[in-house]
Enzyme design. Structure first.
Site, short mmCIF file in Angstrom:
data_model
loop_
_atom_site.label_atom_id
_atom_site.label_comp_id
_atom_site.label_asym_id
_atom_site.label_seq_id
_atom_site.Cartn_x
_atom_site.Cartn_y
_atom_site.Cartn_z
N ARG A 121 8.75 -21.37 -16.13
CA ARG A 121 8.56 -20.22 -17.03
C ARG A 121 7.13 -19.67 -17.30
NH1 ARG A 121 12.14 -22.56 -20.94
NH2 ARG A 121 14.57 -21.66 -20.43
N LYS A 143 1.95 -7.74 -8.51
CA LYS A 143 3.12 -7.66 -8.49
C LYS A 143 3.49 -8.79 -7.49
CE LYS A 143 3.64 -2.79 -7.63
NZ LYS A 143 3.60 -1.49 -7.02
N GLU A 185 -6.10 0.07 4.55
CA GLU A 185 -5.76 0.47 3.11
C GLU A 185 -6.97 1.12 2.49
OE1 GLU A 185 -2.83 0.33 1.97
OE2 GLU A 185 -1.34 -1.34 2.53
N LYS A 227 -8.67 0.05 -6.74
CA LYS A 227 -7.76 -0.14 -6.61
C LYS A 227 -7.27 -0.52 -8.55
CE LYS A 227 -3.81 -1.96 -6.08
NZ LYS A 227 -1.99 -3.35 -5.32
N GLU A 237 3.59 1.70 -12.95
CA GLU A 237 3.50 2.75 -11.78
C GLU A 237 4.76 3.16 -12.38
OE1 GLU A 237 4.15 1.11 -7.32
OE2 GLU A 237 5.10 2.45 -7.15
N ARG A 241 0.19 5.05 -10.47
CA ARG A 241 -0.33 4.25 -9.42
C ARG A 241 0.41 4.03 -8.15
NH1 ARG A 241 0.71 -2.44 -10.58
NH2 ARG A 241 0.13 -3.41 -8.10
N ASN A 245 0.89 4.36 -2.45
CA ASN A 245 1.46 4.69 -1.65
C ASN A 245 1.31 6.14 -0.61
OD1 ASN A 245 3.97 3.06 -2.67
ND2 ASN A 245 4.19 4.15 -4.39
N HIS A 248 2.75 5.82 2.77
CA HIS A 248 3.27 4.33 2.69
C HIS A 248 5.20 4.50 3.69
CE1 HIS A 248 -0.04 1.77 2.33
NE2 HIS A 248 0.91 0.47 2.12
N HIS A 252 6.51 2.55 6.21
CA HIS A 252 7.54 1.82 6.18
C HIS A 252 8.54 2.17 7.34
CE1 HIS A 252 6.45 0.73 1.40
NE2 HIS A 252 5.78 0.14 2.71
N HIS A 264 1.86 -3.34 9.57
CA HIS A 264 1.98 -2.03 7.76
C HIS A 264 0.56 -1.66 8.35
CE1 HIS A 264 2.65 -1.47 4.30
NE2 HIS A 264 1.25 -1.64 3.92
#
Ligand SMILES: NC(=O)c1ccc[n+]([C@@H]2O[C@H](COP(=O)([O-])OP(=O)(O)OC[C@H]3O[C@@H](n4cnc5c(N)ncnc54)[C@H](O)[C@@H]3O)[C@@H](O)[C@H]2O)c1
Ligand SMILES: [Zn+2]
Length: 360
Positions: A121, A143, A185, A227, A237, A241, A245, A248, A252, A264
């Protein structure tokens, strides 16, 4: 040497950026996560490069060390890898207080982070990112997660680390193509939220590409600060946030329709150019700003156009992106160098025109 503090309402931690930090990992960790045992999760390639050094440093600080590696690559950011890692940790009887250290790129960070979030946990989690993308992006923000056959990053959690320990010297062994992908990035960060960072990159490209030690520390520190600041303002988000993207939704779709021939960061570079083109057509950025953005990407060695599948497959892929709401395409568009906004309901014709611009 640089330090960035991340202060979330429920958790506070430091990001340390220091050339040679891996050699001192043991002593650094002793303070942050005292325990009898620890686990280093890494991929086979990074293990071959840095595993022994990290083990030695941790053992010198009197940890019993488990180094658990898995095959690298996006395909192995999976529940299969996670399951195998649980087995290793359980077999070695890693305890509730034993830290899990992610040593590697974003694939390792996301996978190890998910293991740390769920093993018993949740155990203390330390990020030691070794790719530029992981340093400036993936390791900051909490994340973690893995891919499943239905899609990327669909299983995961928000799980903040106890610390992010960045040894910028590891960038010396990173393949050049991966370095450039990380830089995409960085340019993204400059465009969406930090005009000073953008100019700083313009002024330091040669030192960055030449891997000048101090410049790398500053590059990572400036990006991590941006960031972290965005993540602190909007951890889950719900608002700001989402600006991260930028490039992106296009990106993507480009990655996917190229069957991942386009990496990427390369796809993000193309996506930034496309988003800027849409913004230009809507009168949101000037021609001068558009040229500056494209010029910087080109000087870095990132693509501003490519051979893409034409038209519909790309648009369809964009519509499938999880950032799309109720079928209408929502894009992050720059409003200047250093500012961006989320724009709903962008007209399909503008998107087609932007795709045309980046197609060879
Ligand atoms: N969690 C987040 O917020 C977040 C954000 C952005 C991206 N990501 C994830 O990050 C992943 C991509 O990360 P990545 O670009 O680092 O890819 P990666 O982890 O696959 O690393 C790229 C390659 O470089 C190698 N490598 C890493 N560091 C090295 C070093 N110092 N020397 C030599 N080789 C080295 C790896 O073994 C791998 O082959 C994706 O899965 C993406 O979803 C997560
Ligand atoms: Zn990205």
């Amino acid at each position: 040497v640089a330090r960035v503090e991340v202060s979330l309402p429920h958790h506070q931690y430091s990001i340390l950026i220091e050339p040679g930090l891996l050699e001192r990992l043991g002593e650094t960790l002793r303070v942050l996560a005292p325990a009898k045992k620890c686990a280093v999760i890494t991929d086979t390639r990074v293990n071959a490069e840095y595993g022994a050094r990290v083990r030695q440093s941790l053992e010198a600080a009197e940890y019993q060390v488990l180094v658990a590696d898995f095959q690298g690559g996006e395909a192995h950011k999976s529940l299969v890898s996670v399951g195998a890692l649980y087995d290793r940790l359980l077999d070695e009887r890693l305890e509730r207080s034993s830290p899990v250290i992610a040593l590697g790129g974003g694939v390792v960070g996301d996978t190890a982070g998910f293991v740390a979030a769920t093993y018993l946990r949740g155990v203390p989690f330390i990020q030691c990112p070794t790719s530029l993308l992981a340093m400036v992006d993936a390791s900051v923000g909490g994340k973690v997660g893995v891919n499943v056959s239905q899609g990327k990053n669909l299983i995961g959690a928000f799980y903040q680390p106890e610390a992010v320990l960045i040894d910028t010297e590891t960038l010396r062994t990173l393949p050049k193509r991966e370095l450039l992908c990380g830089l995409a990035e960085c340019v993204k960060h400059g465009v969406l939220g930090d005009a000073v960072l953008f100019s700083w990159i313009e002024d330091h490209i040669d030192e960055i590409l030449g891997l000048d030690s101090e410049t790398l520390v500053e590059l990572v520190a400036r990006n991590v600060r941006l960031k972290a600041e965005i993540v602190v303002s909007d951890e889950k988000e719900q608002g700001r946030r989402a600006l991260l993207n930028l490039g992106h939704t296009f990106g993507h779709a480009i990655e996917k329709t190229s069957h991942y021939e386009v990496q990427h960061g390369e796809a993000v570079s193309l996506g930034i150019v496309a988003a800027t083109q849409v913004a230009r057509e809507l009168g949101r950025v000037t021609a001068v700003e558009q040229v500056r953005i494209e010029k910087l990407l080109t000087r870095i060695g990132l693509p501003v156009n490519a051979q893409l599948v034409s038209g519909d497959p790309l648009l369809d892929a964009m519509k499938l992106d999880k950032k799309v709401k109720d079928g209408s395409i929502r894009l992050v568009l720059p409003t200047a160098i250093g500012a961006a906004e989320v724009v709903d309901d962008v007209d399909e014709s503008r998107i087609r025109a932007a795709l045309k611009k980046i197609s060879l």
